[in-house]
Design a protein around this motif. Structure first.
Motif, PDB file in Angstrom:
ATOM      1  N   ASN A 183      38.644  28.725  40.176  1.00  0.00           N
ATOM      2  CA  ASN A 183      38.097  28.380  39.052  1.00  0.00           C
ATOM      3  C   ASN A 183      38.789  28.868  38.047  1.00  0.00           C
ATOM      4  O   ASN A 183      39.794  29.717  38.119  1.00  0.00           O
ATOM      5  CB  ASN A 183      36.747  28.743  39.042  1.00  0.00           C
ATOM      6  CG  ASN A 183      35.879  27.850  38.253  1.00  0.00           C
ATOM      7  OD1 ASN A 183      36.419  26.970  37.504  1.00  0.00           O
ATOM      8  ND2 ASN A 183      34.463  27.965  38.337  1.00  0.00           N
ATOM      9  N   ILE A 184      38.461  28.618  36.901  1.00  0.00           N
ATOM     10  CA  ILE A 184      39.114  29.223  35.708  1.00  0.00           C
ATOM     11  C   ILE A 184      38.505  30.274  35.089  1.00  0.00           C
ATOM     12  O   ILE A 184      38.836  31.001  34.032  1.00  0.00           O
ATOM     13  CB  ILE A 184      39.166  28.209  34.407  1.00  0.00           C
ATOM     14  CG1 ILE A 184      37.792  27.606  34.077  1.00  0.00           C
ATOM     15  CG2 ILE A 184      40.045  26.955  34.822  1.00  0.00           C
ATOM     16  CD1 ILE A 184      37.649  26.723  32.928  1.00  0.00           C
ATOM     17  N   GLY A 185      37.415  30.806  35.709  1.00  0.00           N
ATOM     18  CA  GLY A 185      36.833  32.116  35.511  1.00  0.00           C
ATOM     19  C   GLY A 185      35.715  32.469  36.831  1.00  0.00           C
ATOM     20  O   GLY A 185      35.535  31.322  37.634  1.00  0.00           O
ATOM     21  N   THR A 186      35.050  33.631  36.729  1.00  0.00           N
ATOM     22  CA  THR A 186      34.385  34.030  37.831  1.00  0.00           C
ATOM     23  C   THR A 186      32.866  33.852  37.537  1.00  0.00           C
ATOM     24  O   THR A 186      32.269  33.945  38.460  1.00  0.00           O
ATOM     25  CB  THR A 186      34.625  35.486  38.206  1.00  0.00           C
ATOM     26  OG1 THR A 186      34.431  36.357  36.878  1.00  0.00           O
ATOM     27  CG2 THR A 186      35.975  35.803  38.727  1.00  0.00           C
ATOM     28  N   LYS A 190      31.447  28.594  34.676  1.00  0.00           N
ATOM     29  CA  LYS A 190      32.624  28.151  34.526  1.00  0.00           C
ATOM     30  C   LYS A 190      32.928  26.991  35.412  1.00  0.00           C
ATOM     31  O   LYS A 190      32.385  26.894  36.239  1.00  0.00           O
ATOM     32  CB  LYS A 190      33.710  29.384  34.620  1.00  0.00           C
ATOM     33  CG  LYS A 190      33.688  30.527  33.476  1.00  0.00           C
ATOM     34  CD  LYS A 190      34.215  29.827  32.164  1.00  0.00           C
ATOM     35  CE  LYS A 190      34.341  31.035  31.257  1.00  0.00           C
ATOM     36  NZ  LYS A 190      35.271  31.891  31.363  1.00  0.00           N
ATOM     37  N   THR A 217      37.127  32.587  41.926  1.00  0.00           N
ATOM     38  CA  THR A 217      38.148  33.504  41.716  1.00  0.00           C
ATOM     39  C   THR A 217      39.073  32.729  40.920  1.00  0.00           C
ATOM     40  O   THR A 217      39.308  31.718  40.805  1.00  0.00           O
ATOM     41  CB  THR A 217      38.859  33.927  43.019  1.00  0.00           C
ATOM     42  OG1 THR A 217      39.860  34.768  42.713  1.00  0.00           O
ATOM     43  CG2 THR A 217      39.472  32.772  43.553  1.00  0.00           C
ATOM     44  N   GLU A 218      39.759  33.452  40.089  1.00  0.00           N
ATOM     45  CA  GLU A 218      41.181  32.978  39.472  1.00  0.00           C
ATOM     46  C   GLU A 218      42.180  33.001  39.948  1.00  0.00           C
ATOM     47  O   GLU A 218      42.213  33.957  40.895  1.00  0.00           O
ATOM     48  CB  GLU A 218      40.954  33.956  38.105  1.00  0.00           C
ATOM     49  CG  GLU A 218      39.917  33.541  37.163  1.00  0.00           C
ATOM     50  CD  GLU A 218      39.836  34.235  35.948  1.00  0.00           C
ATOM     51  OE1 GLU A 218      40.225  33.841  34.751  1.00  0.00           O
ATOM     52  OE2 GLU A 218      39.505  35.442  35.841  1.00  0.00           O
ATOM     53  N   SER A 219      43.338  32.290  39.634  1.00  0.00           N
ATOM     54  CA  SER A 219      44.561  32.142  40.502  1.00  0.00           C
ATOM     55  C   SER A 219      45.456  33.503  40.501  1.00  0.00           C
ATOM     56  O   SER A 219      46.031  33.770  41.327  1.00  0.00           O
ATOM     57  CB  SER A 219      45.301  31.081  39.900  1.00  0.00           C
ATOM     58  OG  SER A 219      45.729  31.283  38.425  1.00  0.00           O
TER      59      SER A 219
END
Length: 360
Positions: A183-186, A190, A217-219
Motif C-alpha cells: 500500500n502507499i502507507g501503513t 490508506k 506495508t510500503e514498498s
C-alpha cells in the motif's frame, strides 16, 4: 522418491536450447530423482544432450517444430500453441504426461497458454505470478502478483494471500506465514477501497487461515525481512519488482565505478572483495530464479529469460519442490477451509461483531 517428470520448454529463454538443457542437466546432477520431458527442436536437443549423458538417460524428447518469440503477442502465440515448444510443454501437464512445466520464454504467452489449457482451480478466480525476492531476513520474500493481473479487486487479493501463504509454507517451511498488503502507507485508512476491503477480509477470516495477517506495508520495507508474503495487484507488483531490480543494478554499477576510480579505490576493492562477492551473490537473480503461476490446475514455472544454467537449475529445483510438497492440494485445502460467506461481499462494509462496529 520418484517425482512426476518435468516438461522443459527447451526453446524458451534468451539462449534457448544450450542453457535450458545445461540447466536441466545441472539440476539432474544435484537431484538424481528428476525426470524430464524436453520439448523443442528434436535435432538441437539431441545434439545438446551429447554433452550431458547424465540427463539423456532421464529424459524423453517431444519434438516441437516452432518456438514462441520473445516479442510475440499472447493472442498470436495461443493460435500456435499446438506447434510450439511452450504450448506442447503445458499440454503435457494437462494430459498428465508431466507433473509440471518450466519455460524461460515469453511471460504473457506462457500465462495465456497455461490459463487456457489448465484453467483456474475451484475457488480461485484468477491465477497470480509469484516469485522469491532477496531480503535481509532469514529467507526470501514471496511476492505476488507480479504481472498476471493488472487490475484486481478485494476478492482477488484475498485469494492471492491464501496462495502466497501456501507457497511460503512449502518453500520456507513456515506454519503461519506473515502476510501484508502492499500500500502507499501503513495506516488502515490508506489505499484504495479494494485494498481496504481485502485487509478487512483477511482480518475477518484470520482465525481460520494458515497465515498471520500483519496489515499494510510500503514498498521500501520489502527487503527488510519483517514479513514473509506481500500481496498486490500485478500492475503495482511489476513496477515494484522492476524498481528493486533497477536499484540492485544501480548499486552494483556504482560500486564498480567507484572501485575503478583510483588506485586507492582498487586497493580498497581487493580488501573488500569478500563482502562484495557476498553482495553480488545475494542480488544475483539466478539465485532466486523460478516464478510460479499460482491458482492453476497444474504447476507452471517461469524462468528468467536471461537466466544462466545455474538459474535454470534453480527454477527446476523450485518446480520439483512444489510437486513434492503438493502445492495444488495445499492451495485447494486452504480455499476449502474458507467460509464462502466471508468473501461474498466487501468485509469493510459488513458488520464485524454483535456490537455493530464495522471492520474498519
Amino acid at each position: 522418491m520418484s517425482l512426476p517428470r518435468i516438461a522443459v520448454d527447451a526453446m524458451g529463454g534468451d539462449e534457448g536450447v544450450r542453457v535450458m538443457i545445461e540447466g536441466a542437466a545441472l539440476a539432474r546432477r544435484r537431484h538424481d530423482r528428476f525426470k524430464f520431458l524436453l520439448v523443442g527442436d528434436e535435432a538441437k536437443i539431441a545434439q545438446a544432450l551429447d554433452h550431458h549423458p547424465n540427463l539423456r538417460g532421464a529424459s524423453e524428447i517431444l519434438h516441437a517444430p516452432e518456438a514462441v518469440a520473445g516479442d510475440e503477442r499472447p493472442t498470436q502465440a495461443l493460435r500456435r500453441a499446438r506447434t510450439t515448444s511452450m504450448g506442447l510443454a503445458i499440454d503435457a501437464v494437462k494430459r498428465g504426461e508431466a507433473g509440471a512445466a518450466v519455460s524461460g520464454g515469453n511471460t504473457g504467452a506462457l500465462m495465456a497458454m497455461a490459463k487456457l489449457a489448465l484453467r483456474t482451480m475451484p475457488g480461485i478466480d484468477r491465477p497470480a505470478l509469484a516469485a522469491l525476492l532477496p531480503t535481509l531476513g532469514t529467507h526470501d520474500l514471496v511476492m505476488l502478483d507480479l504481472g498476471a493481473n493488472t487490475d484486481c479487486d478485494a476478492r482477488n487479493l484475498f485469494q492471492f494471500a491464501l496462495m502466497g501463504a501456501a507457497y511460503a509454507r512449502i518453500v520456507h517451511g513456515l506454519d503461519s506465514p506473515r502476510v501484508r498488503l502492499l500500500n502507499i502507507g501503513t495506516e488502515e485508512t490508506k489505499g484504495t477501497d479494494d485494498l481496504r476491503d481485502a485487509a478487512a477480509l483477511l482480518k475477518h477470516a484470520a482465525a481460520s487461515l494458515a497465515l498471520t495477517f500483519d496489515g499494510f506495508t510500503e514498498s521500501d520495507k520489502l527487503s527488510r525481512g519483517d514479513f514473509d508474503v506481500v500481496v498486490t495487484d500485478g500492475f503495482s507488483g511489476n513496477i515494484a519488482l522492476k524498481a528493486m531490480e533497477g536499484a540492485a543494478r544501480f548499486v552494483g554499477d556504482l560500486l564498480r565505478r567507484s572501485f575503478a576510480s583510483s588506485l586507492r579505490s582498487k586497493i580498497g576493492f581487493l580488501i573488500s572483495k569478500p563482502a562484495t562477492e557476498t553482495l553480488k551473490h545475494h542480488l544475483d537473480p539466478n539465485n532466486h530464479n523460478g516464478a510460479v503461476f499460482l491458482g492453476l490446475n497444474g504447476v507452471v514455472v517461469k524462468s528468467h529469460g536471461s537466466a544462466s544454467a545455474m538459474g535454470v537449475a534453480n527454477a527446476v529445483a523450485v518446480t520439483a519442490r512444489l510437486l513434492e510438497e503438493n502445492l495444488i492440494e495445499r492451495i485447494a485445502a486452504d480455499v476449502a477451509a474458507v467460509d464462502p460467506d466471508t468473501i461474498r461481499q466487501p468485509a469493510r462494509r459488513r458488520v464485524a461483531n454483535t456490537e455493530g462496529e464495522t471492520a474498519l
